[in-house]
Write a protein that holds these residues in place. Structure first.
Motif, short mmCIF file in Angstrom:
data_model
loop_
_atom_site.label_atom_id
_atom_site.label_comp_id
_atom_site.label_asym_id
_atom_site.label_seq_id
_atom_site.Cartn_x
_atom_site.Cartn_y
_atom_site.Cartn_z
N LEU A 109 0.83 -1.20 0.00
CA LEU A 109 0.00 0.00 0.00
C LEU A 109 0.87 1.25 0.00
N CYS A 110 0.73 2.04 -1.03
CA CYS A 110 1.46 3.31 -1.16
C CYS A 110 0.44 4.44 -1.32
N LEU A 111 0.65 5.50 -0.57
CA LEU A 111 -0.30 6.61 -0.56
C LEU A 111 0.26 7.82 -1.30
N ILE A 112 -0.65 8.52 -1.95
CA ILE A 112 -0.33 9.82 -2.54
C ILE A 112 -1.36 10.80 -2.05
N ILE A 113 -0.90 11.82 -1.36
CA ILE A 113 -1.80 12.86 -0.87
C ILE A 113 -1.70 14.04 -1.83
N GLY A 114 -2.73 14.25 -2.61
CA GLY A 114 -2.72 15.29 -3.64
C GLY A 114 -3.30 14.73 -4.93
N GLY A 115 -3.81 15.63 -5.77
CA GLY A 115 -4.47 15.16 -6.98
C GLY A 115 -4.08 15.89 -8.25
N GLY A 116 -2.90 16.55 -8.23
CA GLY A 116 -2.48 17.31 -9.41
C GLY A 116 -1.45 16.58 -10.25
N LYS A 117 -0.70 17.35 -11.04
CA LYS A 117 0.29 16.77 -11.95
C LYS A 117 1.43 16.08 -11.23
N VAL A 118 1.85 16.66 -10.10
CA VAL A 118 2.92 16.02 -9.32
C VAL A 118 2.44 14.67 -8.82
N ALA A 119 1.23 14.63 -8.29
CA ALA A 119 0.66 13.37 -7.81
C ALA A 119 0.56 12.36 -8.95
N GLY B 5 -0.84 1.64 8.08
CA GLY B 5 -0.73 0.50 7.18
C GLY B 5 -0.01 0.77 5.88
N ALA B 6 0.44 2.01 5.67
CA ALA B 6 1.10 2.36 4.41
C ALA B 6 2.57 1.96 4.44
N PHE B 7 3.09 1.58 3.26
CA PHE B 7 4.51 1.29 3.11
C PHE B 7 5.29 2.57 2.89
N LEU B 8 4.76 3.44 2.04
CA LEU B 8 5.36 4.76 1.83
C LEU B 8 4.27 5.74 1.43
#
Length: 218
Positions: free
Chosen positions: A15-25, A74-77
């Protein structure tokens, strides 16, 4: 100056998380999808059309809300990729407290890892990091390496992988294995691939086995 430690992370199924919803994400998500990660994006909106497409087809899980404490469990990164530096700082602090790897898009030095520029040629991965000198320097170096390591390296490393696997399967004695592997790396297969000479590379299973038997005792 303390140097960063290069590592290769196995993210497959994690499980990998990304917080954000733009181009970088989107860029972070693209790399993690290629690595086989289980992706969760947390953002009130998906400004990236590609992220929205992946959410629609189920490639990623999207939680349509702002980040809140407990999201990292629970996230790995995690990638902190919002457009609010204070939120990114909060994510970094939470990740650090939980012992989770974190990358901070707005301030790389405040995270526990950064993303290098990457050159891929099949099994070959070359990562370029400049320890704060700037992404443009990494891009320039990557372009130079693209000329040095051409597409032929994909076929070459596939050949080495098949040969090494066959040697490990066919040969039990460690000394024989070492001798065969040394001979393998001295073969001029790369130049043959560059010339387009496919008579020898890649070899079929029978030829590989024959080469092992011929060189086993020498």
């Amino acid at each position: 100056m303390a140097y960063e430690l290069p590592v290769m992370l196995n993210c497959e199924g994690r499980l990998c998380l990304i917080i954000g919803g733009g181009k970088v994400a989107e860029r972070k998500a693209s790399a993690l999808r290629e690595a086989g990660a289980r992706l969760r994006v947390i953002s009130p909106l998906l400004k990236s059309a590609r992220l929205a497409e992946w959410a629609d087809d189920g490639s990623i899980e999207w939680k349509a809300r702002a980040y809140r404490e407990g999201d990292l469990n629970g996230a790995f990164l995690v990638h902190a990729a919002t457009d609010a530096p204070d939120v990114n700082a909060k994510i970094a602090a939470d990740a650090d407290r939980l012992g989770i790897l974190v990358n901070v898009a707005s301030e790389g030095s405040s995270g526990s890892f950064t993303n290098p520029a990457v050159l891929r040629r099949g099994r070959l991965t070359v990562a370029i990091a400049t320890s704060g000198a700037g992404p443009m320097a990494s891009v320039t170096i990557k372009e130079q390496l693209e000329h040095q390591f051409g597409e032929e390296y994909e076929a070459y490393l596939d050949f080495l992988y098949r040969m090494r696997t066959a040697i490990k399967d066919e040969v039990e004695l460690p000394e024989q294995r070492r001798r065969l592997l040394h001979k393998l790396y001295r073969l001029d297969i790369l130049e043959e691939i560059r010339r387009g000479d496919n008579a020898n590379a890649p070899w079929d299973p029978d030829r590989i086995k024959q080469w092992i038997e011929q060189n086993r005792e020498e």
